[in-house]
Write an enzyme that holds these catalytic residues in place. Structure first.
Site, PDB file in Angstrom:
ATOM      1  N   TYR A 223       0.872  -1.169   0.000  1.00  0.00           N
ATOM      2  CA  TYR A 223       0.000   0.000   0.000  1.00  0.00           C
ATOM      3  C   TYR A 223       0.914   1.226   0.000  1.00  0.00           C
ATOM      4  CZ  TYR A 223      -4.109  -2.864   0.889  1.00  0.00           C
ATOM      5  OH  TYR A 223      -5.117  -3.782   0.782  1.00  0.00           O
ATOM      6  N   HIS A 434     -16.022  -1.328   3.898  1.00  0.00           N
ATOM      7  CA  HIS A 434     -14.664  -1.434   4.440  1.00  0.00           C
ATOM      8  C   HIS A 434     -14.688  -2.295   5.693  1.00  0.00           C
ATOM      9  CE1 HIS A 434     -10.667  -0.369   5.886  1.00  0.00           C
ATOM     10  NE2 HIS A 434     -11.218  -0.090   7.060  1.00  0.00           N
TER      11      HIS A 434
END
Length: 619
Positions: A223, A434
């Site tokens: 990420y 999420h």
């Protein structure tokens, strides 16, 4: 498709003729429901090397997905299909395989050991096999549901696509075991909603938020975080469309400076399928977050999001502006609404987060991909808002270790919506789910007067590694007094209009009742859980002996104990009222789980694999 002539293959020959006739109808139907330039508007690379490329379209009228699979450098065959979590065991497959005499296409499945079997019910139907300059192109279709116990039910939400490459000819399909193949998976939303694209304003301009010249780390998952900055005095605008685009110099932000801001006029709406050339299979998903407005500055940073060198202030860049994931087309806001950014009360600092998925651990690859924002100075009637629903980020909602399934539920109560929503209500048009790494299934339900009325969205195969803003198939209206229920450990970022002061509506079990649980554990177990003030909740949970009794009592606690509500404004201040020890909303009527719809007729389905020889030109 050229069909061999031996009498043993007469059935396959007859089916091949039917395919040729049916193909004209299928392609014509697809072209009528897709952009004129392509009957397959959705595209993804399946493997990091670019050997397999999938395109598809959806017919809701037929409840069927049409696939086009391009196989570059075909050797002896290919497997493609779907499974619950991306495993090649217990997978629903379609297989192209070859022996010394010919090639075959058939519906198959794999057992728990990865052994492949021909399916007695052939639900994948081959429509065309064609050699092209790029490789072998297979066109086939599959109903959403088949009522075949060996088949995967295609439904809204995430689908884990799997593939495998055959290197050598085989004596039979049953000779394939997936454990010995070069395999992989790709996550995608197959059932894209069919929503008309609104026209963009005449003064629409674009900017790219991208991290310049990133050296993709040689590891499977990265990420990458990058801070971009809007120019001083950037006025208030509305974002009206979000896409991804090939890196360019116009209207972009890179290296902390802006180049040609607002100087690029937007093209007519169209699919933008390109990230940095060659990295299409590595760039998995991207998000743009706006930083908290109270910070006058945010340090510039470009590096892994888990780096120890990452400035602490990046943790306050959490307001979602845009998100994109593999297979997604451009994201349009409704004609009457736009997402405001720029101007007073809005941070100039944006955080781009790029998820690189690099299963082959490729090294030395550089990337400058990003998200393109389409924005207008002509403000629309409504500001769009983003409301965060679900569970509060707190350790009091825990899942015992070694659980295979454990439901956690977050609430946005009617007390909060009565205070915060306008009398005319709000209109939800998209959402982004999420969860943390344990999330597997997420359901958001709207309820009123104790009755569940509507499923806002459902993802039965959710993966925390695949997050995108998804348009809802139809707009959901929420009025004061209605409330939302989210099952599983999750948050739902709901995109809606008109914007209200309510930015966060979440719950967690009352901390005092959790302490009563720890006291109860101590009464029935010899091991002591420290209930002293200095013990943190994670330390207390770590001390619990996780026998069946303690697991079931915790599950029961979450099902009846009062909750602490967070009914918060964008300033993070709660609306006025009492929000602690609130009773759980009582649900007296629940919606039924959706049931699969089986195809009405299988008259055109083959009874066995299709036999074909793969020649040049049309099949």
């Amino acid at each position: 498709m050229k069909v061999p002539s031996p009498s043993a293959r007469e059935a396959a020959s007859m089916y091949g003729t039917a395919v040729a006739v049916f193909l004209v109808i299928v392609v014509a139907a697809l072209q009528g429901s897709a952009p004129a330039e392509s009957p397959f508007p959705f595209h993804i690379p399946l493997d990091p090397e670019g050997t397999l490329e999938l395109s598809w379209n959806v017919s809701y009228a037929e409840e069927t997905v049409y696939f086009q699979l391009l196989v570059r450098e075909l050797k002896a065959g290919v497997l493609f299909g779907m499974s619950d979590r991306g495993e090649l065991e217990n997978a629903d497959l379609v297989v192209l395989w070859t022996d010394r005499d010919g090639a075959y296409f058939g519906d198959a499945w794999s057992d728990q050991k990865g052994q492949v079997h021909l399916d007695s019910q052939q639900d994948y139907q081959l429509l065309r096999a064609q050699r092209t300059p790029e490789g072998l192109c297979l066109l086939f279709k599959r109903p959403f549901g088949t009522c075949d116990p060996n088949d995967y039910l295609i439904e809204d939400g995430t689908v884990h696509l799997v593939y495998g490459l055959l290197e050598e000819p085989l004596q039979s399909l049953e000779a394939i075991n997936t454990s010995g193949l070069r395999t992989g998976l790709q996550r995608v939303q197959l059932l894209k909603p069919s929503i008309p694209q609104p026209a963009l304003p005449a003064d629409t301009r674009t900017m790219e938020i991208r991290a310049p010249d990133v050296l993709i780390p040689g590891q499977q998952t990265t990420y990458w975080c990058y801070i971009a900055e809007l120019p001083d005095g950037f006025p208030r605008h509305h974002i009206v469309m979000i896409g991804k685009q090939r890196p360019s110099r116009e209207g972009s932000f890179s290296g902390g400076e802006h180049v040609g801001v607002g100087s690029q006029r937007a093209p007519a709406p169209q699919y933008e399928p390109i990230v940095t050339e060659g990295n299409e299979a590595l760039v998995h998903h991207m998000e743009v977050f706006q930083c908290a407005a109270e910070f006058e500055s945010v340090p510039h940073f470009s590096g892994p999001c888990d780096s120890k060198m990452k400035p602490q202030r990046l943790n306050y860049c959490r307001h979602v502006l845009a998100a994109w994931a593999l297979g997604a087309k451009a994201f349009y806001y409704p004609e009457e609404a736009g997402l405001a950014f720029g101007g007073p009360g809005s941070s100039r600092f944006l955080r781009l987060e790029v998820h690189y998925h690099n299963p082959l651990v490729i090294r030395g690859r550089r990337d400058s991909s990003g998200i393109r924002l389409y924005y207008t100075a002509t403000l629309r009637r409504f500001d769009a808002g983003i409301m965060e629903l679900g569970l509060v980020y707190t350790p009091v909602m825990a899942i015992p270790p070694q659980e295979t399934a454990f439901v956690l539920t977050g609430y946005c109560t009617d007390k909060c919506t009565q205070l915060a929503l306008p009398p005319s209500g709000i209109h939800v048009f998209a959402s982004q789910l999420h969860t943390h790494l344990t999330g597997r299934k997420v359901v958001t339900v709207l309820a009123r007067d104790g009755r569940e009325t509507e499923v806002v969205n459902r993802d039965s195969h959710y993966s925390p590694h695949f997050q995108e803003i998804r348009m809802l198939r139809k707009v959901v209206s929420v009025h004061p007094g209605g409330f939302g229920i989210l099952e599983e450990m999750c948050v739902n970022y709901m995109h809606y209009y008109p914007q209200t002061q309510l930015e966060l509506c979440k719950s967690a079990v009352d901390p005092g009742f959790l302490q009563k649980y720890f006291h109860l554990v101590n009464r029935f177990n010899s091991e002591e859980v420290c209930t002293c003030p200095q013990a943190s909740v994670p330390e207390q949970f770590a001390s619990v002996p996780w026998n069946s009794f303690n697991r079931e009592v915790l599950k029961a606690l979450y099902g009846f104990a009062p909750i602490s509500m967070h009914c918060n404004k964008s300033s993070a201040v709660r609306f006025q009222g009492e929000w602690n020890q609130q009773p759980l909303p009582e649900i007296v009527s629940r919606l039924e789980e959706p049931t699969p719809h089986c195809p009405a007729s299988r008259a055109q389905s083959p009874t066995g694999p299709t036999v074909l020889s793969i020649g040049e030109g049309k099949g």
